[in-house]
Structure formats: C-alpha cells, structure tokens
Design a protein around this motif. Structure first.
Motif, PDB file in Angstrom:
ATOM      1  N   MET A 168      96.892 -72.155 127.743  1.00 22.30           N
ATOM      2  CA  MET A 168      98.268 -72.347 127.288  1.00 22.30           C
ATOM      3  C   MET A 168      99.107 -73.159 128.270  1.00 22.30           C
ATOM      4  O   MET A 168     100.029 -73.852 127.878  1.00 22.30           O
ATOM      5  CB  MET A 168      98.942 -70.996 127.061  1.00 22.30           C
ATOM      6  CG  MET A 168      98.455 -70.257 125.818  1.00 22.30           C
ATOM      7  SD  MET A 168      99.334 -68.708 125.546  1.00 22.30           S
ATOM      8  CE  MET A 168     100.974 -69.295 125.176  1.00 22.30           C
ATOM      9  N   LYS A 198     110.276 -64.091 126.457  1.00 21.85           N
ATOM     10  CA  LYS A 198     109.415 -64.229 127.635  1.00 21.85           C
ATOM     11  C   LYS A 198     109.291 -65.702 128.053  1.00 21.85           C
ATOM     12  O   LYS A 198     108.880 -66.540 127.234  1.00 21.85           O
ATOM     13  CB  LYS A 198     108.020 -63.660 127.353  1.00 21.85           C
ATOM     14  CG  LYS A 198     108.006 -62.223 126.857  1.00 21.85           C
ATOM     15  CD  LYS A 198     106.612 -61.625 126.837  1.00 21.85           C
ATOM     16  CE  LYS A 198     105.686 -62.307 125.854  1.00 21.85           C
ATOM     17  NZ  LYS A 198     104.422 -61.550 125.686  1.00 21.85           N
ATOM     18  N   LEU A 250      98.301 -65.214 129.691  1.00 21.79           N
ATOM     19  CA  LEU A 250      99.244 -65.736 128.707  1.00 21.79           C
ATOM     20  C   LEU A 250      98.626 -65.779 127.316  1.00 21.79           C
ATOM     21  O   LEU A 250      99.276 -65.420 126.328  1.00 21.79           O
ATOM     22  CB  LEU A 250      99.706 -67.129 129.120  1.00 21.79           C
ATOM     23  CG  LEU A 250     100.555 -67.207 130.399  1.00 21.79           C
ATOM     24  CD1 LEU A 250     100.738 -68.645 130.835  1.00 21.79           C
ATOM     25  CD2 LEU A 250     101.904 -66.532 130.198  1.00 21.79           C
ATOM     26  N   THR A 272      98.404 -62.199 125.819  1.00 21.13           N
ATOM     27  CA  THR A 272      99.673 -61.481 125.575  1.00 21.13           C
ATOM     28  C   THR A 272     100.664 -62.319 124.767  1.00 21.13           C
ATOM     29  O   THR A 272     101.825 -61.959 124.668  1.00 21.13           O
ATOM     30  CB  THR A 272     100.331 -61.063 126.915  1.00 21.13           C
ATOM     31  OG1 THR A 272     100.543 -62.233 127.728  1.00 21.13           O
ATOM     32  CG2 THR A 272      99.446 -60.067 127.658  1.00 21.13           C
ATOM     33  N   ASN A 273     100.171 -63.405 124.204  1.00 22.15           N
ATOM     34  CA  ASN A 273     101.011 -64.251 123.341  1.00 22.15           C
ATOM     35  C   ASN A 273     100.887 -63.736 121.909  1.00 22.15           C
ATOM     36  O   ASN A 273     100.141 -64.271 121.098  1.00 22.15           O
ATOM     37  CB  ASN A 273     100.581 -65.716 123.437  1.00 22.15           C
ATOM     38  CG  ASN A 273     101.568 -66.639 122.749  1.00 22.15           C
ATOM     39  OD1 ASN A 273     102.773 -66.569 122.972  1.00 22.15           O
ATOM     40  ND2 ASN A 273     101.058 -67.513 121.893  1.00 22.15           N
ATOM     41  N   GLN A 307     106.144 -63.996 121.746  1.00 24.04           N
ATOM     42  CA  GLN A 307     105.471 -65.225 122.142  1.00 24.04           C
ATOM     43  C   GLN A 307     106.048 -65.761 123.449  1.00 24.04           C
ATOM     44  O   GLN A 307     107.237 -65.621 123.732  1.00 24.04           O
ATOM     45  CB  GLN A 307     105.601 -66.270 121.035  1.00 24.04           C
ATOM     46  CG  GLN A 307     104.909 -65.860 119.742  1.00 24.04           C
ATOM     47  CD  GLN A 307     104.968 -66.935 118.680  1.00 24.04           C
ATOM     48  OE1 GLN A 307     105.702 -67.903 118.806  1.00 24.04           O
ATOM     49  NE2 GLN A 307     104.184 -66.768 117.625  1.00 24.04           N
ATOM     50  N   TRP A 308     105.176 -66.396 124.216  1.00 29.26           N
ATOM     51  CA  TRP A 308     105.594 -66.988 125.476  1.00 29.26           C
ATOM     52  C   TRP A 308     106.272 -68.336 125.251  1.00 29.26           C
ATOM     53  O   TRP A 308     105.877 -69.101 124.363  1.00 29.26           O
ATOM     54  CB  TRP A 308     104.390 -67.206 126.393  1.00 29.26           C
ATOM     55  CG  TRP A 308     103.905 -65.978 127.078  1.00 29.26           C
ATOM     56  CD1 TRP A 308     102.813 -65.223 126.749  1.00 29.26           C
ATOM     57  CD2 TRP A 308     104.483 -65.354 128.218  1.00 29.26           C
ATOM     58  NE1 TRP A 308     102.676 -64.166 127.605  1.00 29.26           N
ATOM     59  CE2 TRP A 308     103.690 -64.226 128.529  1.00 29.26           C
ATOM     60  CE3 TRP A 308     105.586 -65.642 129.017  1.00 29.26           C
ATOM     61  CZ2 TRP A 308     103.965 -63.386 129.602  1.00 29.26           C
ATOM     62  CZ3 TRP A 308     105.879 -64.800 130.087  1.00 29.26           C
ATOM     63  CH2 TRP A 308     105.068 -63.679 130.378  1.00 29.26           C
ATOM     64  N   LYS A 309     107.265 -68.629 126.081  1.00 31.49           N
ATOM     65  CA  LYS A 309     107.858 -69.952 126.187  1.00 31.49           C
ATOM     66  C   LYS A 309     107.488 -70.481 127.571  1.00 31.49           C
ATOM     67  O   LYS A 309     107.991 -69.967 128.581  1.00 31.49           O
ATOM     68  CB  LYS A 309     109.374 -69.905 126.010  1.00 31.49           C
ATOM     69  CG  LYS A 309     109.825 -69.370 124.664  1.00 31.49           C
ATOM     70  CD  LYS A 309     109.329 -70.245 123.515  1.00 31.49           C
ATOM     71  CE  LYS A 309     109.761 -69.675 122.172  1.00 31.49           C
ATOM     72  NZ  LYS A 309     109.220 -70.480 121.042  1.00 31.49           N
TER      73      LYS A 309
END
Length: 493
Positions: A1, A147, A196, A199-200, A205-207
């Motif tokens: 990612m 996040k 990442l 845990t996305n 969701q991660w930024k």
C-alpha cells in the motif's frame, strides 16, 4: 500500500489558500459533531520525523479544546502490561460528540512490536484481529475513525533527522532507535506495508500521504477530515446484516431453562457448612497460587432476581485475599457510561495479572434488560452476541480465565424469596418495584436468556447453569466448579 501514497503532482497549486478554507470548515464541523453526538477518533501513524506532531498542532488550533483530547501513545509500561493489550486504548475512546486525536495509537502494538519486541507471527496475527475487531465494534456503534499513515522516503527521513540534530533545542528528538529504524528502512517498510494491508478494512480505511511537501500534506489531511466528518454528520446509519454467531465461534450446546431440573438438587445444613468450609479453604490456597503465577480470572454472575447471586459472591469473597480481588456490582449505566460504547465500562474494570474480578451482573444486560425494555435499538442488541463473544475471546486469548454462571430458579421460588424480603425489615432494601415489574415479564426474559445462553456459550467461555432453588446446593456447586477450573489452569500454566 505504501507505494500508492498520495504524492504532490501539482507543484503550482495554491495549497495555502485551499487549506485555509478547509480549516474554517473543520472548525464549524465541531459543533455539528456535538449536535449529532458523533464520536470521532483521528489517529496519525507513520515514520519518525514524518510530521505527526506538527499536523496535530495544526488540527487542534481550529478546535474548541473542551471537546477533544490528544493522546501520545508510548510503549506500554510494566503496569499496563499486566492488563489485556487493548484495555488502555478502550480507556481513551471519546464520549459521543467528542474527539480523540492520537499521536500514534494501538498500531504501535503491531509492526513495531513485531520488529522490536520479538512477538511471534502468531501473536502478530492475533493482534491484527484484535485491532480490526476493536475498530469494527466502534464503527458499528457510530464512531468515526479516520486513520492517516504519514510516509516519507529513507533519504527524506535521514535529511530531517540531520536537521533536527543541528539544533540544540531539537537534537534530543533523534534517538538511537530512530537511527536504527532509518538504517533498516527497507525492513520496516515491508512490515508497515503488511500491517496497512491487513488493517485496511471497509469500516476503517487508511489514508496514506507522502509528507515530503508539508503544504500538500496539510491540505490532504484537512481535506480528508472535512470530507469524512461531513459525510458522517449528514448520513443516516446503514443497517448491517450480521453473520450468525454459530458461523464465527464454536458454541457449546446448552439446555433451555425450562429443561433444567431443579428438584432433587438439595443440601442439608449440616453437610453444607462442612462443604463450605472445605471449599473456602481450597479456594484460598488457589488464590495464592494464581497470584504467584500471575493468572487473572473473571467470574460473571447472572440470574433471576433473588436467585442468590449476592450470597454466592459473598461466600467466594470470604475465601479470597481482599488485596487480590474485586467484586463489581453492575447497575444501570450512568450518564457518563451511556456516552460511550457499552463495553467501555467493562474494559475499565478488568483484573490485572494474578487478580480476580467478580461481576454481579455484567455486559449481558445488553441482550436482556436493554433488549426487553427497548433501551437500545434492536439492531444493536442483535449485534451484541457477536461483540460479547469477541470481547470474551479477547480476554481468554490474552490469558484471562472467564467463568460464567446463570443462577436458575422457578417462579414459585422467586415469589417466596420476594415475599420473605418484603416481610423482613433487614432485607427490604433488596426488593424494589422494578423487581416486581420484571417478574411480570418472566416469559419475555426467559426467551431472551435462552437465546443469550445459546449464542454466547462458547468453547472458550461456556455458561454454567446452576440449579438455584436450594441456595446451599447452588453455592457449593459454584465453588467446586471454580476450584476445578482453577486447578486446571494452574496445572497447565
């Protein structure tokens, strides 16, 4: 990612003006958060020197300080390590309508712990599940979790470290550990990326933002915050279809309450006192062994009103060292507790290693009184079976023994005990109008309890149904079950 991090591709953009408008929007949104009672968690993870502290300063200068808290997550100290991993993070979730802003978070217990604390791959994967469960439970309850992972190249990080070291007022911020991480950048990159990806999740969701250009970074962070908070305050909750708990957990078949045989379960007083003395002596010895081996225990007592929960807890407590146990009576949640996820107050009173916590009623109120009295929406009550199983699974996986007791009596015995309490001055405080109202809903409660036991009697935390018409029999049976379980876990520890 990490290879997909947002990068500034428009060098000529006027990010300063655009960010200024977003800052004003964020300030205005704080009141809408309070009006909607939307709890918000903003967490910033990333490389050392990626700019987390400065971004947090930029965010909070636009906010009313009465309605947010900033948490800087440090490695767990020795005291915190005596509790379940996620306990300290549950303690810091915001009240409804408030914000928590986190400079690092529970993610320090994943990739960093894998590389620097030597946790096993199995433990790493377990912690991944714990974090994903934690975040899903909060978002199901209406929390908004935003996040950010702040990304920089190895060369950019090294350049920033050198700049910090040039100034006497900032050189302390560059540690030997920072140098080690930069030297082993590729190893950390791979582990961060794995974390990442795992845990996305759809709910959180991660930024990922490349922070080489600070103006671009500020714009992107404020843009994400304004966009996600605006969507959250303007949208209605989406109904979820929960998978059946039987597909998620191994369940232990249990009888219906109506099939529990209560007759013939008696104990004469003369034998009772001998058995009680023997059991309390054994339990006292076992408590000392638990303390030495640092084994925590949770005992949960549920049952009909006047079923004998208090009497059983009293006999157990008499055998225990008062310095090593706590009895927690659970009443209706107060205003402060109602302003959090319902499991929050239970996470805050878990035992540390070597201690015992006894719950007189518990988190099961969610699927009994809250459901029947319609204090909580039906959809959230339905979600609770899975959430409760996950909660107890989290406890058992981190070493806490969980034992659950349902004290079963029939309606005639309850009436007899109610009447005795009402007619005995020393016991009148034990009987309330609410007890009589609940009795009128016996059939509704029995249906709810049957479903509760069926869906939450897991292999790791099964229910023990105790025949309670005879108090002496019930007390001895409970104590012997506890003794057998404690002997087992001590032997296998």
């Amino acid at each position: 990612m990490l290879e997909n991090a947002l990068v500034n591709k428009n060098k000529s953009a006027d990010y300063k003006d655009m960010t200024g408008q977003l800052e004003q929007n964020l300030s205005a949104l704080q009141q809408k958060i309070r009006d909607k009672k939307l709890p918000v968690i903003i967490l910033l993870e990333g490389w050392g020197a990626s700019g987390k502290g400065q971004l947090i300063s930029d965010i909070i200068k636009m906010l009313d300080p009465r309605f947010f808290k900033v948490y800087s997550t440090m490695p767990a100290n020795e005291y915190e390590k005596r509790y379940p991993l996620m306990k300290r993070f549950w303690a810091n979730i915001p009240e409804y309508g408030s914000m928590s802003i986190m400079d690092r978070s529970w993610y320090q217990e994943l990739a960093i712990a894998k590389l620097e604390e030597g946790i096993s791959q199995e433990e790493y994967e377990r912690r991944i599940r714990s974090v994903n469960t934690f975040e899903r439970q909060l978002t199901d309850d209406g929390y908004l979790i935003i996040k950010f992972f702040l990304h920089i190249s190895r060369q950019e990080q090294k350049k920033r470290f050198l700049k910090l070291k040039e100034d006497n007022s900032t050189k302390w911020r560059v540690t030997e550990l920072d140098k080690k991480r930069n030297k082993n950048y590729d190893v950390y990159y791979k582990q961060f990326d794995d974390m990442l990806v795992k845990t996305n999740t759809p709910c959180c969701q991660w930024k990922i933002i490349d922070t080489t250009d600070r103006r671009f970074t500020r714009f992107q962070v404020f843009n994400v915050l304004v966009s996600q908070i605006t969507n959250a305050v303007n949208s209605e909750p989406v109904k979820k279809v929960e998978p059946p708990v039987s597909s998620l957990f191994g369940l232990v078949p249990m009888p219906k309450l109506a099939d529990v045989r209560l007759e013939g379960k008696e104990l004469q007083p003369s034998k009772y006192f001998d058995e009680l003395k023997k059991a309390q002596k054994e339990l006292s010895k076992l408590h000392g062994k638990l303390y030495k081996k640092k084994l925590p225990v949770v005992l949960v007592f549920e049952g009909w009103d006047a079923a004998g929960k208090g009497g059983a807890i009293k006999r157990i407590g008499t055998a225990l060292d008062p310095r090593g146990y706590e009895a927690v009576p659970i009443a209706a949640p107060d205003k402060h507790e109602l302003n959090h996820h319902y499991l929050w107050r239970f996470w805050n009173v878990l035992p540390k290693t070597g201690h015992i916590t006894i719950f007189d009623r518990s988190w099961y109120g969610r699927v009994m009184v809250e459901r029947i009295e319609k204090f909580t929406p039906e959809e959230r009550c339905a979600m609770a079976y899975r959430e409760i199983n996950e909660f107890e699974q989290e406890l058992t996986e981190c070493g806490i023994t969980v034992m659950k007791f349902w004290l079963q009596i029939d309606k005639d015995e309850q009436l007899r005990r109610f009447t005795e309490r009402q007619n005995t001055p020393a016991k009148q405080w034990k009987i309330t109008d609410e007890d009589w109202r609940n009795r009128e809903k016996w059939d509704l409660y029995e249906t709810a309890v049957n479903e509760m036991i069926e869906k939450t009697s897991t292999e790791f935390a099964p229910w023990n149904i105790i025949e309670g018409n005879n108090k002496m029999y019930a007390r001895i049976k409970i104590m012997n079950l506890i003794i057998d379980k404690l002997n087992s876990i001590i032997k296998n520890s």
